[in-house]
Design an enzyme around this catalytic site. Structure first.
Site, PDB file in Angstrom:
ATOM      1  N   ARG A 211       0.836  -1.208   0.000  1.00  0.00           N
ATOM      2  CA  ARG A 211       0.000   0.000   0.000  1.00  0.00           C
ATOM      3  C   ARG A 211       0.869   1.255   0.000  1.00  0.00           C
ATOM      4  NH1 ARG A 211      -3.441  -3.385   3.355  1.00  0.00           N
ATOM      5  NH2 ARG A 211      -2.389  -2.774   5.275  1.00  0.00           N
ATOM      6  N   PHE A 227     -11.272  -5.427  -5.939  1.00  0.00           N
ATOM      7  CA  PHE A 227     -11.349  -6.230  -4.710  1.00  0.00           C
ATOM      8  C   PHE A 227     -10.915  -5.347  -3.535  1.00  0.00           C
ATOM      9  CE2 PHE A 227     -10.206  -9.068  -8.244  1.00  0.00           C
ATOM     10  CZ  PHE A 227     -11.284  -9.943  -8.241  1.00  0.00           C
ATOM     11  N   ASP A 249     -15.885  -3.505  -5.066  1.00  0.00           N
ATOM     12  CA  ASP A 249     -15.953  -4.722  -4.261  1.00  0.00           C
ATOM     13  C   ASP A 249     -17.388  -5.227  -4.283  1.00  0.00           C
ATOM     14  OD1 ASP A 249     -13.926  -6.047  -2.034  1.00  0.00           O
ATOM     15  OD2 ASP A 249     -16.032  -6.421  -1.575  1.00  0.00           O
ATOM     16  N   ASP A 301      -5.881  -6.819  -6.290  1.00  0.00           N
ATOM     17  CA  ASP A 301      -5.541  -7.511  -5.042  1.00  0.00           C
ATOM     18  C   ASP A 301      -6.673  -8.460  -4.655  1.00  0.00           C
ATOM     19  OD1 ASP A 301      -4.210  -8.219  -2.708  1.00  0.00           O
ATOM     20  OD2 ASP A 301      -5.056  -6.547  -1.560  1.00  0.00           O
ATOM     21  N   CYS A 341      -1.988 -13.697  -2.991  1.00  0.00           N
ATOM     22  CA  CYS A 341      -1.742 -14.150  -1.615  1.00  0.00           C
ATOM     23  C   CYS A 341      -1.865 -15.662  -1.498  1.00  0.00           C
ATOM     24  CB  CYS A 341      -2.709 -13.454  -0.649  1.00  0.00           C
ATOM     25  SG  CYS A 341      -4.451 -13.828  -0.959  1.00  0.00           S
TER      26      CYS A 341
END
Length: 397
Positions: A211, A227, A249, A301, A341
């Site tokens: 970030r 997202f 989102d 992300d 991730c």
């Protein structure tokens, strides 16, 4: 007498390298009748003592090592590990002005299956292994000793517990229930965290560095934050001087928190400088592409696409699809900030997926910067599996 496990011949190599996992196929015999999560002594095939581990008869990871020395796994042991972890993070906490950080990163901090995040005066625990569950009361006593003013809340509502023969659990373990909003700060940015109802333990602390570094790409730019969850990247984009930020989102509550976070930081979100869009990102990207809508910067992300090896091929297709679509809506010379991730996807594979997406998008793409998890999510040299978050800044020509 303490129960024991004896390894099959030649299966002690990883233990001697201090890797904390022992798989079921590596065990020759079990002495005694250890309970679910009970501490056992680990011996080589030749009978040499190696370690103390938590036994998990229902899992392929049959034992997770607590210690490679003959110490008791008691309150003093947990206090030592917690204090060591806190000491490791103190410099980072001061440098980045943190009031929210990961205190315990499971195996990487020598506490297998235990994740603990600290938000102000609240400790949020995820106990994902049989050993963590077996030692829960002792762990709580150690946390109270180390952080006497903190309340402790459990968010063990994770499906992986089933592999350990455990049920999902949530609830107060010590002190007071957390309020709906606990405001933390990182790098001068205020963020509201919902400990009880938010994702994971409430927030994605691991993306803090990404970030921060994203700000160098956003000044006077049109940014699409995909997202977005509670708007972390969007907040940094606003702080970095973005002309306009669209946070997209599928969760309206997350978007409501994202808007609250923008107001909390007193960012000017009038005249649609910040937009909070309830949308399916996959569909939205296609709509933008078909409409010819373009952005200077796209942040990608997504949540974890692969929970198991069986899901990895599908995850690769998903990552390729969203990154291809993102490339197609980026202005020439613009930037794609993209992340994964999924621990099962290594950095080399992720880079290849981005390269394949560039071919399908018909764009020339240059990797200009790499990202990984923040420093409060360390990677022990003996446990490379601790490296799971990877990302790239890409220039799209």
């Amino acid at each position: 007498m303490t129960p024991a496990i004896y390894l099959a011949k030649g299966r002690d190599k990883s233990v001697l390298r201090r890797h904390p996992w022992i798989f079921s196929r590596g065990i020759q015999k079990v002495e005694g009748e250890p309970q679910l999560g009970e501490t056992v002594d680990v011996y080589s095939h030749e009978g040499h003592w190696l370690a103390k581990a938590a036994y998990s008869p229902n899992s392929q990871i049959r034992a997770r090592i607590w210690s490679f020395t003959k110490q008791r796994i008691d309150k003093a042991f947990f206090i030592e590990r917690i204090e060591q972890a806190q000491s490791l993070r103190n410099e980072l906490i001061v440098r980045d002005g943190l009031t929210g950080y990961r205190l315990i990163a499971a195996e990487s901090d020598g506490l297998p299956g235990i994740t603990i995040d600290k938000y102000q005066d609240f400790l949020v625990c995820q106990l994902l292994s049989a050993g963590a569950e077996y030692c829960k009361e002792t762990l709580i006593e150690a946390l109270v000793h180390c952080f006497p003013t903190c309340s402790i809340y459990e968010r063990s509502d994770v499906a992986v517990r089933k592999k350990e023969g455990l049920q999902e659990r949530v609830g107060l373990l010590h002190g007071e229930l957390p309020p709906k909003s606990v405001v933390i700060e990182e790098n001068g940015v205020k963020i509201s965290v919902d400990i009880v109802g938010g994702h994971k333990t409430g927030f994605y602390l691991d993306q803090r560095d990404s970030r921060f570094h994203s700000m160098k790409y956003v000044q006077d730019k049109e940014v699409l934050n995909c997202f977005s969850y509670t708007g972390g990247f969007g907040l940094y984009a606003l702080k970095g001087g973005a002309k306009r930020v669209i946070n997209a989102d599928v969760s309206q509550p997350a978007l409501d928190t994202a808007k609250f976070n923008a107001e909390l930081n007193e960012f000017d979100i009038s005249k649609k400088r910040a937009v909070f869009l309830n949308a399916d990102v996959f569909k939205l990207l296609r709509e933008y592409r078909d409409q010819g809508t373009q952005f200077d910067v796209v942040v990608m992300d997504p949540p974890k696409f692969a929970e198991s090896k069986a899901q990895l091929n599908g995850a690769c297709r998903g990552y390729k699809d969203i990154n291809m679509l993102a490339m197609q809506i980026i202005k020439p010379g613009g930037t794609l900030l993209t992340y994964s991730c999924s621990g099962l996807m290594d950095q080399v594979l992720f880079q290849k997926i981005i390269a394949d997406a560039a071919v399908d998008a018909g764009r020339t793409v240059k990797f200009v910067e790499r990202f990984e998890q923040a420093g409060d999510h360390p990677i022990d040299t003996a446990y490379p599996e601790g490296f799971y978050l990877k990302g790239f800044a890409c220039k799209v020509l």
